[in-house]
Design an enzyme around this catalytic site. Structure first.
Site, mmCIF file in Angstrom:
data_model
loop_
_atom_site.group_PDB
_atom_site.id
_atom_site.type_symbol
_atom_site.label_atom_id
_atom_site.label_comp_id
_atom_site.label_asym_id
_atom_site.label_seq_id
_atom_site.Cartn_x
_atom_site.Cartn_y
_atom_site.Cartn_z
ATOM 1 N N ASP A 26 3.537 -7.883 -5.248
ATOM 2 C CA ASP A 26 1.923 -7.585 -5.485
ATOM 3 C C ASP A 26 1.039 -8.838 -5.294
ATOM 4 O O ASP A 26 1.498 -9.803 -5.640
ATOM 5 C CB ASP A 26 1.676 -7.054 -6.930
ATOM 6 C CG ASP A 26 2.568 -6.112 -7.658
ATOM 7 O OD1 ASP A 26 3.309 -5.282 -6.537
ATOM 8 O OD2 ASP A 26 2.334 -5.547 -8.670
ATOM 9 N N GLU A 208 0.023 1.846 -12.132
ATOM 10 C CA GLU A 208 0.124 0.348 -11.827
ATOM 11 C C GLU A 208 -1.256 -0.149 -11.112
ATOM 12 O O GLU A 208 -1.873 0.294 -10.581
ATOM 13 C CB GLU A 208 1.343 -0.130 -11.324
ATOM 14 C CG GLU A 208 2.535 0.561 -11.800
ATOM 15 C CD GLU A 208 3.922 -0.165 -11.405
ATOM 16 O OE1 GLU A 208 4.883 -0.416 -12.130
ATOM 17 O OE2 GLU A 208 3.781 -0.136 -9.961
HETATM 18 C C1 FRU Z 1 3.735 -3.374 -9.469
HETATM 19 C C2 FRU Z 1 4.430 -4.014 -10.248
HETATM 20 C C3 FRU Z 1 3.500 -4.094 -11.504
HETATM 21 C C4 FRU Z 1 4.135 -5.379 -11.991
HETATM 22 C C5 FRU Z 1 4.887 -5.930 -11.029
HETATM 23 C C6 FRU Z 1 6.113 -6.493 -11.382
HETATM 24 O O1 FRU Z 1 4.296 -3.390 -7.914
HETATM 25 O O2 FRU Z 1 5.398 -3.062 -10.875
HETATM 26 O O3 FRU Z 1 3.154 -3.016 -12.327
HETATM 27 O O4 FRU Z 1 3.304 -6.114 -12.648
HETATM 28 O O5 FRU Z 1 5.198 -5.202 -10.074
HETATM 29 O O6 FRU Z 1 6.667 -7.422 -10.521
#
Ligand code: FRU
Length: 499
Positions: A26, A208
């Protein structure tokens, strides 16, 4: 773009950000401050798979050329540093800086490991920088928002200035509950619960990386709507990870959606096409926007990947790219307000038109472009009038048995991107796919802007009213372009290939 140490390895994009080495997911902490765009990202500093989650860092003056910086916020034995956002604390409400040197404050999720007394929990924490993002200090009072939950994450913080007052607002998720939870704070350190939104619309996976911002409609500052972005995984429109958005109002306390089609967790999949999707492809996830962009621009960027196969994409030395940055606006199309997206264009300054065609009939059959108009890093602008033809479109990244097919079916109004024969698809059983979105013709015409960048295709249809983003792992030599129509009667209105 930076000059990565392993630039010429297979599939490495030229215009899309990748970490010089190792894993990326992300985008995090997106912010413009003191003339510089900062991009942080979920990063494994020591491996090519997900793990050791820390915030990598890159900076740019133009959103196109990024300089990789030292890892900004590093995991330790007690916590992984999960996704979140960053703010410029202009009034030094946090006290981390001084009135003359306001701090940058990152708000991230502490994913506590068993070694921590908070083991198993996810809670929100702060880190700050008083040297323009060069170095970061974790706040000694962390975490600052803790619900005792194992799935409370991905805080997006912004300064609210409206009828209800002036304060920081945090938008985060209770991921398993498919809920967006809102909090407010005067100083970023103590947070008060405001409200909850959801579940609504797509709930086939965890929620998310939310975002919440206000945009004018049709460029009229007097008419605005709030946009609530909710990424979900799986359960996206094309399978696996995707981002959805809701339009509505926010009064400083509660977001009220006007685009809720289905409420609650009992979902009817047949309604998926009615929801607002950020992108109709497989590879646009965890998309969130920059804070403080100049001129009120709202700029978003996503992870160009999908959790279904993101861990096994066939790259070595690095894994995972971000999309191009997209400027988003709200506009009325066919009586409905939609999110319009335009890529910050790597070819705008310095790109050369290597091939173009003016209006001509497009007879039934395949029309290969000359070899000089080939490439795996290109922008293609094409406009069609399908007329009586059933299907028209483009063949991309063609060579040998490989091709990626972008087709418009005028009987159904569906634009599709077919990557089943794009090249290397067998690294994961769910990778080969065809993505589809209904796109009404406008005055009988379809306008397409397509970016190819070695391992990706990003399609912006009808000035960005719909987008499809997909990775394609084609051989470097698969670089031919073609046009096609399935019967006579179509017209090519214009075509330009830019390199
Ligand atoms: C989204 C996610 C988020 C989390 C991160 C962990 O892709 O699952 O919810 O904070 O990646 O790497």
């Amino acid at each position: 773009m930076t000059t990565p140490t392993v630039l010429h390895c297979q599939y490495r994009p030229q215009h899309h950000y990748t970490a010089d080495r190792n894993w990326l997911n992300d985008p995090n902490g997106l912010i413009y401050a003191n003339g510089t765009y900062h991009l942080f990202y979920q990063h494994n500093p020591s491996g090519n798979e997900w793990g050791n989650m820390s915030w990598g860092h890159a900076t740019s003056a133009d959103l196109l050329h990024w300089d990789e910086q030292p890892v900004a916020i590093v995991c330790d034995e007690q916590e992984a540093i999960f996704s979140g956002s960053a703010v410029l604390d202009r009034n030094n409400t946090s006290g981390f800086g001084t009135p003359d040197n306001p701090p940058l404050v990152a708000i991230y999720t502490s994913a506590y490991s068993p070694a921590s007394p908070l083991g198993g929990r996810q809670a929100q924490s702060l880190a700050y920088s008083t040297d323009d993002g060069a170095s970061w200090t974790k706040y000694s009072g962390n975490p600052v928002a803790d619900r005792g939950s194992a799935e409370f994450r991905d805080p997006k913080v912004f300064w609210y200035d409206g009828t209800a007052g002036n304060y920081w607002v945090m938008v985060a998720v209770e991921a398993l509950d498919r809920e967006v939870v809102l909090y407010k704070s005067a100083d970023l350190k103590s947070w008060e619960y405001l409200s909850t939104f959801g579940p609504a619309n797509a709930t086939g996976g965890v929620w998310e990386c939310p975002d919440l911002f206000e945009l004018p409609v049709d460029d009229d500052p007097g008419t605005t709507k709030w946009v609530l972005v909710v990424n979900l995984n799986p359960g996206g429109i094309a399978g696996g990870s995707a981002g959805q958005y809701f339009l509505g109002t926010f009064d400083g306390v509660t977001f009220v959606s006007e685009s809720t089609v289905t409420e609650g967790l009992q979902q009817d999949d047949s309604r998926m096409v009615e929801y607002g999707w950020l992108d109709w492809g497989r590879d646009y996830y965890a998309a969130v926007s920059f804070s403080n962009s100049p001129d009120g621009r709202r700029l978003m960027i996503g992870w160009m990947n999908n959790w279904q196969y993101g861990g096994v994409t066939p790259t070595s030395g690095w894994r995972g790219a971000l999309t191009l940055v997209r400027e988003v606006r709200l506009a009325t199309r066919a009586g409905r307000v939609v999110l319009m997206q335009a890529a910050v264009d790597p070819f705008e300054n310095g790109g050369a038109t290597i091939y173009s065609e003016a209006r001509r009939p497009l007879a039934a059959g395949t029309h290969w472009l000359p070899a000089e108009a080939s490439g795996d890093v290109l922008r293609i602008d094409a406009e069609f009038e399908p007329g009586a033809a059933g299907e028209v479109g483009l063949l991309l990244r063609a060579g040998g048995a490989e091709q990626t097919v972008l087709a418009y079916d005028s009987a159904t109004g569906v634009l599709s991107l077919d990557r089943t024969t794009c090249g290397n698809t067998d690294f994961h059983e769910s990778f080969a796919s065809v993505e589809r979105v209904t796109v009404p013709l406008e005055d009988g015409r379809l306008r397409l802007r397509i970016f190819l960048d070695r391992c990706s295709v990003e399609v912006f249809a009808q000035d960005g009213a719909a987008t499809i983003t997909d990775q394609v792992f084609a051989a470097e030599s698969s670089a031919r372009l073609g046009l096609f129509a399935d019967c006579d009667g179509a017209e090519l209105i214009s075509l330009a290939v830019v390199r």
